[in-house]
Design an enzyme around this catalytic site. Structure first.
Site, PDB file in Angstrom:
ATOM      1  N   ILE A 216      68.680  83.519  96.572  1.00 55.15           N
ATOM      2  CA  ILE A 216      68.616  84.349  95.381  1.00 55.15           C
ATOM      3  C   ILE A 216      69.895  85.179  95.263  1.00 55.15           C
ATOM      4  O   ILE A 216      70.501  85.510  96.268  1.00 55.15           O
ATOM      5  CB  ILE A 216      67.337  85.231  95.471  1.00 55.15           C
ATOM      6  CG1 ILE A 216      67.052  85.958  94.188  1.00 55.15           C
ATOM      7  CG2 ILE A 216      67.367  86.185  96.639  1.00 55.15           C
ATOM      8  CD1 ILE A 216      65.624  86.551  94.174  1.00 55.15           C
ATOM      9  N   GLY A 217      70.324  85.505  94.036  1.00 53.93           N
ATOM     10  CA  GLY A 217      71.537  86.301  93.829  1.00 53.93           C
ATOM     11  C   GLY A 217      72.624  85.447  93.187  1.00 53.93           C
ATOM     12  O   GLY A 217      72.409  84.280  92.840  1.00 53.93           O
ATOM     13  N   ALA A 218      73.830  86.018  93.030  1.00 51.19           N
ATOM     14  CA  ALA A 218      74.919  85.330  92.316  1.00 51.19           C
ATOM     15  C   ALA A 218      75.582  84.261  93.176  1.00 51.19           C
ATOM     16  O   ALA A 218      76.171  83.312  92.660  1.00 51.19           O
ATOM     17  CB  ALA A 218      75.962  86.355  91.882  1.00 51.19           C
ATOM     18  N   ILE A 219      75.504  84.404  94.514  1.00 49.71           N
ATOM     19  CA  ILE A 219      76.262  83.506  95.389  1.00 49.71           C
ATOM     20  C   ILE A 219      75.843  82.033  95.234  1.00 49.71           C
ATOM     21  O   ILE A 219      76.706  81.165  95.194  1.00 49.71           O
ATOM     22  CB  ILE A 219      76.202  84.013  96.845  1.00 49.71           C
ATOM     23  CG1 ILE A 219      76.975  85.351  96.920  1.00 49.71           C
ATOM     24  CG2 ILE A 219      76.780  82.999  97.824  1.00 49.71           C
ATOM     25  CD1 ILE A 219      76.842  86.105  98.217  1.00 49.71           C
ATOM     26  N   GLU A 238      63.759  76.766  97.392  1.00 52.02           N
ATOM     27  CA  GLU A 238      62.686  77.659  96.964  1.00 52.02           C
ATOM     28  C   GLU A 238      62.815  77.895  95.462  1.00 52.02           C
ATOM     29  O   GLU A 238      61.862  77.759  94.720  1.00 52.02           O
ATOM     30  CB  GLU A 238      62.816  78.977  97.723  1.00 52.02           C
ATOM     31  CG  GLU A 238      61.759  79.986  97.373  1.00 52.02           C
ATOM     32  CD  GLU A 238      61.887  81.193  98.273  1.00 52.02           C
ATOM     33  OE1 GLU A 238      62.001  81.033  99.506  1.00 52.02           O
ATOM     34  OE2 GLU A 238      61.894  82.320  97.749  1.00 52.02           O
ATOM     35  N   GLY A 336      61.796  83.186 101.342  1.00 49.49           N
ATOM     36  CA  GLY A 336      61.785  82.010 102.216  1.00 49.49           C
ATOM     37  C   GLY A 336      62.999  81.934 103.113  1.00 49.49           C
ATOM     38  O   GLY A 336      63.306  80.851 103.628  1.00 49.49           O
TER      39      GLY A 336
END
Ligand code: COA
Length: 441
Positions: A216-219, A238, A336
């Protein structure tokens, strides 16, 4: 038996009427993330005077948490399964609670321990056979819907119809609230130079034919941006988000080498922009399954060359990874992360990668630290961590001693903090350490 059309029509009602099917003392599960049925949640909060001690279990709350705050607690208790901007302060102030859990275990926790009476979700309109799709969710939403007394669903033509284990027959849903509001979606964002540097380093660790999990996030989107020269990639994740669209369109992600679900992009939830939600609608490559399947370490590790990429908030010089708290403050959840780190470690040819920006708060805080902040929760154990990537490069930790790990991590720390980290490491391990601190800038 009545036709599905008759059943459906007899169960269409307003959001307010639907909330009368919720009773005081009920355990209510709200769909994860972008699946939030906003009209029903708002109606529930507005009718608070009708309820006492309703517990609301909710993972990511992108659709808001109007049931949380001052004056709500006699009516609603919120159990967060993943903190976010709308409930962090409430958790801190004692107005909500939090349950730490691996995402792989959340469906089981809900079905066997919480035993919900009610599930609130959003679905696509019924198809010609009377089936609706949970659209962006399978995760815990589908398992919870199968055990609940009452399923209340917003029916929205803007909710995509996504394949996999997302379908419910209209007879399994007690209340339908029709709407064509814009469903909750993420904004389109531009990648920063730091994100691009991290993405470029991660891409160096990915080979043709690998199967990817992206956190999750921009990466994650940044990693995908640097995979345009690869081929035959697969996805078992996930979440899937916008970054995969271009690579699927170009045939770079084609799943041809996947050892499970070949030719399919498999995930448990979709986190996208409105554009991506239109793309996955009826797309035969995309399939969602419950998190107790997608995130099961045995399923993940059955994929050869599984690459798990996840982010963190802080990492100590031994490699202990903190991903969901800032000190004692509950910032997010582990989701996860540990499921996929362990699954990828066990996969033949697999790699687990933890990414982090080297610093936070305008370079005033190093994310690589001698010891974790007091109260920090460890999401990924030092025995499980392998690759760590910042904008300054790649550290490889598995199989290395504490002393060598520290040297690896100091090398990829923000230059401003390397001297201090080196001093702390030498003091702790009582040995001089050789790290070329001038590289890489
Ligand atoms: N100390 C203090 N503040 C910190 C910090 C630290 N060590 N690290 C980050 N922060 C602050 C940042 O400055 C930022 O604040 P701002 O919003 O005011 O700018 C905020 O915390 C978010 O940090 P950032 O690093 O930008 O987070 P992100 O959006 O990249 O998300 C995680 C990173 C770790 C929170 C997120 O990936 C997560 O929740 N991971 C755990 C779950 C997971 O991995 N699931 C895997 C499967 S999806």
């Amino acid at each position: 038996m009545a036709s599905w059309e008759t059943i459906y029509q007899s169960r269409v009602m307003s959001a307010k009427e639907a909330t009368t099917h919720i009773k005081s003392g009920d355990q209510v599960v709200v769909a994860h993330a972008l699946g939030a049925p906003v009209l029903v949640i708002d109606a529930l909060a507005k009718n608070k005077a009708n309820y006492r001690d309703v517990t609301i279990h909710h993972m990511l709350t992108f659709g808001g948490t109007p049931y949380v705050g001052e004056g709500m607690t006699p009516h609603f208790l919120h159990n967060s399964l993943f903190a976010g901007p709308t409930n962090r302060s409430a958790i801190e102030e004692g107005l909500a609670d939090f349950t730490p859990a691996h995402f792989s275990e959340i469906p089981g926790i809900i079905c066997r321990h919480i035993k919900p009476q009610v599930v609130l979700c959003q679905v696509s309109p019924p198809d010609q056979n009377g089936y609706v799709s949970l659209g962006l969710n399978s995760d815990y939403t589908m398992p919870a819907a199968k055990v609940a007394r009452t399923v209340i669903a917003e029916v929205n033509p803007k909710c995509p119809r996504v394949f996999g284990d997302t379908f419910l027959h209209v007879s399994e849903i007690e209340c339908f609230v029709e709407t064509d509001r814009d469903i909750v979606h993420l904004p389109q964002t531009e990648l920063t130079d730091v994100e691009k540097a991290i993405g470029r380093h991660c891409a160096e660790l990915i080979s043709d034919g690998d199967t990817l999990q992206l956190g999750i996030g921009a990466i994650p989107d940044s990693v995908l941006f640097f995979l345009k020269d690869k081929k035959d990639l697969g996805v078992h994740s996930e979440i899937v988000a916008d970054g995969v669209q271009y690579l699927v369109e170009q045939g770079i992600i084609n799943g041809s080498k996947k050892t499970r679900h070949p030719h399919k992009v498999v995930a448990t939830s979709i986190f996208g922009t409105a554009k991506f939600h239109r793309y996955v609608d009826n797309h035969p490559m995309f399939e969602l399954y419950p998190a107790n399947y997608t995130n099961d370490v045995r399923v993940i590790s059955a994929h050869d060359n599984m690459i798990a990429i996840n982010s963190c908030l802080q990492i100590d010089l031994a490699g202990q990874v903190c991903s969901d708290t800032i000190g004692t403050r509950q910032f997010s959840g582990i989701g996860g992360q540990a499921d996929f780190v362990r699954g990828a470690n066990l996969s033949a040819g697999g790699k687990s990668i933890i990414t982090c920006y080297s610093s936070a708060k305008n370079d005033t805080i190093s994310k690589i630290v001698p010891v974790l902040a007091e109260g920090a929760a460890v999401a990924t154990l030092r025995a499980d961590v392998d690759y760590v990537v910042t904008e300054y490069g790649i550290a490889q930790l598995k199989g290395r001693t504490l002393f060598d790990r520290a040297a690896q991590l100091i090398r990829i720390a923000h230059p401003k903090f390397r001297d201090g980290l080196l001093e702390a490491a030498e003091k702790r391990y009582k040995r001089k350490m050789t790290v070329n601190l001038s590289l890489p800038e």
